[in-house]
Design a protein around this motif. Structure first.
Motif, PDB file in Angstrom:
ATOM      1  N   ALA A 136       0.414 -50.171  -8.307  1.00 23.94           N
ATOM      2  CA  ALA A 136      -0.780 -50.503  -9.067  1.00 23.94           C
ATOM      3  C   ALA A 136      -1.644 -49.258  -9.179  1.00 23.94           C
ATOM      4  CB  ALA A 136      -1.555 -51.635  -8.394  1.00 23.94           C
ATOM      5  N   TYR A 137      -2.441 -49.198 -10.223  1.00 26.24           N
ATOM      6  CA  TYR A 137      -3.248 -48.022 -10.496  1.00 26.24           C
ATOM      7  C   TYR A 137      -4.714 -48.415 -10.575  1.00 26.24           C
ATOM      8  CZ  TYR A 137       1.369 -46.409 -11.840  1.00 26.24           C
ATOM      9  OH  TYR A 137       2.707 -46.105 -11.827  1.00 26.24           O
ATOM     10  N   ALA A 138      -5.567 -47.566 -10.020  1.00 29.12           N
ATOM     11  CA  ALA A 138      -7.003 -47.852  -9.989  1.00 29.12           C
ATOM     12  C   ALA A 138      -7.643 -47.497 -11.323  1.00 29.12           C
ATOM     13  CB  ALA A 138      -7.673 -47.067  -8.870  1.00 29.12           C
ATOM     14  N   HIS A 139      -8.497 -48.392 -11.806  1.00 36.30           N
ATOM     15  CA  HIS A 139      -9.272 -48.148 -13.028  1.00 36.30           C
ATOM     16  C   HIS A 139     -10.746 -48.316 -12.667  1.00 36.30           C
ATOM     17  CE1 HIS A 139     -10.908 -48.384 -17.042  1.00 36.30           C
ATOM     18  NE2 HIS A 139      -9.711 -48.142 -17.560  1.00 36.30           N
ATOM     19  N   PRO A 140     -11.568 -47.273 -12.871  1.00 38.70           N
ATOM     20  CA  PRO A 140     -12.989 -47.362 -12.488  1.00 38.70           C
ATOM     21  C   PRO A 140     -13.759 -48.308 -13.386  1.00 38.70           C
ATOM     22  CG  PRO A 140     -12.565 -45.303 -13.660  1.00 38.70           C
ATOM     23  CD  PRO A 140     -11.229 -45.962 -13.452  1.00 38.70           C
ATOM     24  N   LEU A 141     -14.225 -49.400 -12.803  1.00 41.91           N
ATOM     25  CA  LEU A 141     -14.935 -50.417 -13.575  1.00 41.91           C
ATOM     26  C   LEU A 141     -16.313 -49.913 -14.005  1.00 41.91           C
ATOM     27  CD1 LEU A 141     -14.750 -53.327 -14.603  1.00 41.91           C
ATOM     28  CD2 LEU A 141     -15.780 -54.077 -12.447  1.00 41.91           C
ATOM     29  N   GLY A 142     -16.891 -49.010 -13.225  1.00 41.46           N
ATOM     30  CA  GLY A 142     -18.243 -48.546 -13.504  1.00 41.46           C
ATOM     31  C   GLY A 142     -18.317 -47.343 -14.426  1.00 41.46           C
ATOM     32  N   GLU A 143     -17.195 -46.931 -15.020  1.00 46.50           N
ATOM     33  CA  GLU A 143     -17.197 -45.785 -15.924  1.00 46.50           C
ATOM     34  C   GLU A 143     -16.720 -46.201 -17.307  1.00 46.50           C
ATOM     35  OE1 GLU A 143     -14.958 -42.510 -14.415  1.00 46.50           O
ATOM     36  OE2 GLU A 143     -15.788 -42.677 -12.394  1.00 46.50           O
ATOM     37  N   LEU A 144     -17.312 -45.609 -18.325  1.00 41.93           N
ATOM     38  CA  LEU A 144     -16.898 -45.885 -19.704  1.00 41.93           C
ATOM     39  C   LEU A 144     -15.737 -44.953 -20.023  1.00 41.93           C
ATOM     40  CD1 LEU A 144     -17.826 -47.854 -21.853  1.00 41.93           C
ATOM     41  CD2 LEU A 144     -19.237 -46.046 -22.834  1.00 41.93           C
TER      42      LEU A 144
ATOM     43  N   ARG B 175     -18.064 -48.328  -7.391  1.00 43.79           N
ATOM     44  CA  ARG B 175     -18.916 -47.996  -6.249  1.00 43.79           C
ATOM     45  C   ARG B 175     -20.303 -48.568  -6.518  1.00 43.79           C
ATOM     46  NH1 ARG B 175     -18.880 -44.458  -2.071  1.00 43.79           N
ATOM     47  NH2 ARG B 175     -16.903 -43.577  -2.812  1.00 43.79           N
ATOM     48  N   VAL B 176     -20.808 -49.344  -5.580  1.00 48.60           N
ATOM     49  CA  VAL B 176     -22.108 -49.976  -5.762  1.00 48.60           C
ATOM     50  C   VAL B 176     -23.082 -49.486  -4.698  1.00 48.60           C
ATOM     51  CG1 VAL B 176     -21.117 -52.023  -6.824  1.00 48.60           C
ATOM     52  CG2 VAL B 176     -21.462 -51.981  -4.359  1.00 48.60           C
ATOM     53  N   ALA B 177     -24.349 -49.571  -5.013  1.00 48.80           N
ATOM     54  CA  ALA B 177     -25.387 -49.113  -4.091  1.00 48.80           C
ATOM     55  C   ALA B 177     -26.253 -50.282  -3.660  1.00 48.80           C
ATOM     56  CB  ALA B 177     -26.246 -48.034  -4.758  1.00 48.80           C
ATOM     57  N   ALA B 178     -26.943 -50.102  -2.557  1.00 55.02           N
ATOM     58  CA  ALA B 178     -27.893 -51.114  -2.107  1.00 55.02           C
ATOM     59  C   ALA B 178     -29.054 -51.181  -3.095  1.00 55.02           C
ATOM     60  CB  ALA B 178     -28.404 -50.760  -0.706  1.00 55.02           C
ATOM     61  N   PRO B 179     -29.779 -52.307  -3.132  1.00 56.78           N
ATOM     62  CA  PRO B 179     -30.918 -52.412  -4.051  1.00 56.78           C
ATOM     63  C   PRO B 179     -31.887 -51.261  -3.863  1.00 56.78           C
ATOM     64  CG  PRO B 179     -30.439 -54.531  -3.055  1.00 56.78           C
ATOM     65  CD  PRO B 179     -29.576 -53.519  -2.340  1.00 56.78           C
TER      66      PRO B 179
END
Length: 260
Positions: A81-89, A245-249
Motif C-alpha cells: 500500500a502507498y501513502a497519500h497525504p490527505l492534507g496536501e493538494l 498530520r494534525v495539530a492540537a487546537p
C-alpha cells in the motif's frame, strides 16, 4: 494448548484484531526485510498472545491480500500500500512517481449536464454544462483509484482539447494550473468507507474478499475562493493509505482546557 482456551472466543478475536493492526502497519511500511514476517513463535512472544491468536491475526491479513503462507518459507508479504497525504493538494502521480509509473486510463472526457447537486457545489447556473472526466488510475499496471471529476466549463474545455496522452500521464491539478491557467487555493475533503459494488470492484480488480472501498469527495477551489472542480474518488483501501498530520487546537498548551 491454547493459553486463552478458557476465555471467550470474542476476546481472542479482539486480540487477533489488535495484533493484525500492528502487523498491518509494519507490512505497509515495509518493516520486514526480505518480505518475510517473523515466525509464529516470535510473534507469540512479541505480542504475549497464544499461537491461535497469532494465526487468526495472520488470517485477517491474508484475507486482505497483504500476506500469504508459503511452505518452507513462512508468512510472506504479497501486497503493498502507498501513502497519500490527505492534507496536501497533490495528485496521485505527483505523490507516487518515485514508486513507479502512474497511468490514467481515460474512461470518459466530455461536456455533460451535471446533476443538480454537483452544479450547486460548483456554482453553476440552471442548464449550464460541466466537463466530466473519469479516469482509472494505476501504478505499474495495478489499479489504485477510479476518479470521477466535474470541472467548470472554462477550466475543463482546454483539457478536452489536449492529446489523450496528456490526460493519461498528468494530474488534473497540474492540468488546471498549467493548461487552464487557474491557480488553485485549497480544497474541502471528506472520506467515507462504502460497500464496493460489483462494477467498481471489477474495474479496480479488487479481490473477492474486499467488501469496501474508500470514497473521497473533494471540492477544490481556485486561489480566489471560487470552486474549480468536484471529484468523487473510489480508492482501493488495500493499496492506498490516506495520511495527515494534525495539530492540537490553537492556543491550547499544557494545563489549559479546551475553549468552550
Amino acid at each position: 494448548m491454547d493459553t486463552e482456551a478458557d476465555e471467550a472466543g470474542s476476546l481472542r478475536a479482539d486480540r487477533a484484531r489488535r495484533v493484525a493492526n500492528v502487523l498491518r502497519r509494519q507490512v505497509l511500511d515495509g518493516a520486514f526485510g526480505g518480505g518475510v514476517l517473523p515466525d509464529e513463535r516470535a510473534l507469540v512472544a512479541e505480542f504475549s498472545v497464544s499461537r491461535n491468536t497469532v494465526r487468526e491475526a495472520l488470517a485477517l491479513l491474508r484475507d486482505e491480500g497483504l500476506v500469504e503462507r508459503r511452505r518452507g518459507v513462512g508468512t510472506v508479504v504479497v501486497g503493498r500500500a502507498y501513502a497519500h497525504p490527505l492534507g496536501e493538494l497533490a495528485g496521485l502521480a505527483e505523490v507516487l512517481h518515485h514508486h513507479g509509473s502512474v497511468v490514467n486510463q481515460v474512461r470518459e472526457a466530455r461536456l455533460v449536464r451535471p446533476p443538480r447537486a454537483v452544479a450547486r457545489r460548483l456554482g453553476l447556473g440552471e442548464g449550464e454544462q460541466a466537463v466530466h472526466l473519469e479516469r482509472l488510475r494505476s501504478l505499474d499496471g495495478v489499479p489504485l483509484s477510479l476518479d470521477s471529476t466535474y470541472l467548470l466549463p472554462w477550466i475543463g474545455k482546454p483539457l478536452l482539447a489536449l492529446e489523450r496522452e496528456a490526460l493519461e500521464h498528468r494530474d488534473v491539478f497540474d492540468l488546471i494550473e498549467t493548461v487552464a491557467g487557474a491557480p488553485l487555493g485549497g480544497a474541502e475533503v471528506s472520506v467515507q468507507a462504502v460497500t464496493a459494488d460489483a462494477a467498481t470492484r471489477a474495474v479496480l480488480r479488487m479481490p473477492e474478499s474486499a467488501g469496501a472501498v474508500l470514497t473521497v469527495e473533494r471540492l477544490t477551489s481556485l486561489a480566489d475562493g471560487r470552486p474549480a472542480d468536484l471529484e468523487f474518488i473510489h480508492l482501493r483501501g488495500d493499496r492506498l493509505v490516506l495520511r495527515a498530520r494534525v495539530a492540537a487546537p490553537w492556543g491550547r498548551g499544557p494545563g489549559q482546557e479546551r475553549a468552550r
